[in-house]
Structure formats: C-alpha cells, structure tokens
Enzyme design. Structure first.
Site, PDB file in Angstrom:
ATOM      1  N   GLY A  29       0.819  -1.213   0.000  1.00 48.52           N
ATOM      2  CA  GLY A  29       0.000   0.000   0.000  1.00 48.52           C
ATOM      3  C   GLY A  29       0.847   1.254   0.000  1.00 48.52           C
ATOM      4  CB  THR A  31       1.020   3.631   4.750  1.00 44.87           C
ATOM      5  OG1 THR A  31      -0.245   4.238   4.510  1.00 44.87           O
ATOM      6  CG2 THR A  31       1.636   4.239   5.999  1.00 44.87           C
ATOM      7  CG  ASP A  81       0.345  -4.454   5.577  1.00 45.88           C
ATOM      8  OD1 ASP A  81       0.366  -3.461   4.815  1.00 45.88           O
ATOM      9  OD2 ASP A  81      -0.260  -5.492   5.288  1.00 45.88           O
ATOM     10  CB  ALA A  83      -4.883  -0.775   8.764  1.00 45.04           C
ATOM     11  CG  ASP A  84      -7.951  -0.553   3.678  1.00 42.04           C
ATOM     12  OD1 ASP A  84      -7.359   0.298   2.984  1.00 42.04           O
ATOM     13  OD2 ASP A  84      -7.867  -1.779   3.455  1.00 42.04           O
ATOM     14  CD  GLU A 103      -2.113  -6.630   2.841  1.00 38.55           C
ATOM     15  OE1 GLU A 103      -1.659  -5.674   2.203  1.00 38.55           O
ATOM     16  OE2 GLU A 103      -3.276  -6.644   3.277  1.00 38.55           O
TER      17      GLU A 103
HETATM   18  C1  5RP Z   1      -3.478  -3.576   0.989  1.00 34.28           C
HETATM   19  C2  5RP Z   1      -3.789  -3.103   2.353  1.00 34.28           C
HETATM   20  C3  5RP Z   1      -3.258  -1.766   2.755  1.00 34.28           C
HETATM   21  O1  5RP Z   1      -2.484  -1.917   3.899  1.00 34.28           O
HETATM   22  C4  5RP Z   1      -4.414  -0.845   3.030  1.00 34.28           C
HETATM   23  O2  5RP Z   1      -5.244  -0.807   1.885  1.00 34.28           O
HETATM   24  C5  5RP Z   1      -3.924   0.574   3.353  1.00 34.28           C
HETATM   25  O3  5RP Z   1      -3.346   1.127   2.206  1.00 34.28           O
HETATM   26  P1  5RP Z   1      -2.761   2.599   2.177  1.00 34.28           P
HETATM   27  O4  5RP Z   1      -1.532   2.591   3.008  1.00 34.28           O
HETATM   28  O5  5RP Z   1      -2.490   2.843   0.717  1.00 34.28           O
HETATM   29  O6  5RP Z   1      -3.802   3.540   2.729  1.00 34.28           O
HETATM   30  O7  5RP Z   1      -4.440  -3.733   3.155  1.00 34.28           O
HETATM   31  O8  5RP Z   1      -4.147  -4.768   0.701  1.00 34.28           O
END
Ligand code: 5RP
Length: 223
Positions: A29, A31, A81, A83-84, A103
């Site tokens: 993602g 981030t 990682d 998260a949304d 993930e």
């Molecule tokens: C990818 C994910 C990402 O960690 C989630 O979508 C957050 O993404 P971003 O950092 O672009 O906001 O789960 O499958």
C-alpha cells in the site's frame, strides 16, 4: 501536514521496529511504500524481506533488498503493514490494495504486527470502509447473498472493465453497510463460508502496535 506527509512520518517511524540481522515482513500500500523508501537506509543491515505482494516485491528489489518466499522462513519477528481501518483494540480492515490473503499469511507467521497508518484510519467500530473479501470466482454471487442476509451490500471489485484478479488469481468482493462490533466472531464466521479465501478483517491477526500519524506527531498505540 498532508495525508502523504503523515504516511511518510509513520513509514520512517517503523524503522525502529526492524531488527538488524533479521528478515522483515513487508505489507502493501501507499503507507508501506513510504516505509520501503525509508528501509533503503537500512538495507545493508538486514538480510532481506518477505513481501505480501508483487508490487511490494518489485519495490524492495528495486532498492536492492532481497525478497524471500514465505515458505523459506519459519517465523519473522516483525511484520509492518498499513490498514484501511483500525480500532482502539488493534483490529483492522485490510485489503484495499487487494493483497489481504498474503498479508494475513505473513501476519500469521510474524511475532509482532506493526500497523502504520495516518489518523484518518482510526475508528470506533470497523465497517465504514467496505470490507474486502477474496473469493473463488464461482462462489462470488452466493457469498454476496450471504452478506446481503446480514445487511451488507457486496460489490465485485472491477479494474479496467473486468473483475480485478488478485495476485492469487481470485476475485474481491467489497462489502459495505456493516458495523462490525465483534471482529473476532465476524472473521471466524465468514472464514467458514465455502469459497471465501480470506476476509479482510484482521482480528485473529490483529496489530500489536499501531504507529498513528497525527498532526502532533507519531502516536504509538500498544494493544
Ligand atoms: C493492501 C492493504 C493496505 O495496507 C491498506 O489498503 C492501506 O493502504 P494505504 O496505506 O495505501 O492507505 O491492506 O491490501
């Protein structure tokens, strides 16, 4: 600070959790892309990474970090990682980047999940962000009906006019209209539906730490 700057802030802050001499688990993602950029400064101090997506693998290799298959590694001390959504107990919705299955696999083989997120991701109750669910294509419509029976609306994720295919060759349903008050029970229930590959609620594999990017700096939440 812009959202992009907050992402860069937590991406850099996550470096303190990388253990020199050990492999690091890397998510997917925008981030995480900031984290990968920051990790370039440490690349000579780690043997490599285990990656949750083709996209992250390409970025890691481009900066000279070797990427190992998850099967070559028994366990990882840390997985980093995004998260949304994340709640105050470390439960998350993930899969906005369609990488949820890999993930969750890497999260399961890691001792510590460090979530990096900007403050817009912190919620009281999971579910405002549509829950991604990776499904076997022949089961998609039946699974959509099962979500409808619990009050959710499932939409097949599309890309350039065709159903999006994950790195595993499967499809994604994005399910809106749910308020997930018991993430552990929800994840356990949906996991049992035939044809579900992975549900994007991470309660069994929740975060141990969240580095939350705020206007006042990085807030560390331990769960
Ligand atoms: C990818 C994910 C990402 O960690 C989630 O979508 C957050 O993404 P971003 O950092 O672009 O906001 O789960 O499958």
């Amino acid at each position: 600070m812009t959202q992009d700057e907050l992402k860069a802030l937590v991406g850099r802050a996550a470096l303190q959790y990388v253990v020199p001499g050990e492999l690091v688990g890397v998510g997917t993602g925008s981030t995480v892309n900031k984290f990968i950029e920051a990790l370039a400064a440490m690349k000579d101090r780690i043997p490599g990474a285990v990656s949750s997506s083709v996209a992250s693998t390409e970025r890691l290799r481009a900066i000279g970090i070797p990427v190992f298959d998850a099967n070559e590694v028994e366990s990882l001390s840390v997985y980093i990682d995004g998260a949304d959504e994340i709640d105050a107990r470390g439960h998350m919705i993930k899969g906005g980047g369609a990488a949820l299955t890999r993930e969750k696999i890497i999260a399961a083989q890691s001792k510590r999940f460090v979530c990096i997120a900007d403050e817009s991701k912190l919620v009281d109750v999971l579910g405002r962000y549509p829950v991604p669910v990776e499904v076997i294509p022949m089961a998609a419509q039946r699974i959509a009906r099962q979500f409808a029976a619990m009050g959710g609306q499932a939409r097949l994720r599309m890309k350039e006019g065709a159903p999006l295919l994950t790195d595993n060759g499967q499809q994604i349903l994005d399910v809106s209209g749910l308020a997930i008050r018991d993430p552990l029970a929800f994840e356990s229930e949906v996991n049992q539906w035939p044809g579900v590959v992975t549900v994007g609620v991470f309660a069994h594999q929740k975060a141990a730490v969240c580095l939350l990017g705020t206007a006042a700096g990085v807030k560390t939440m331990d769960f």
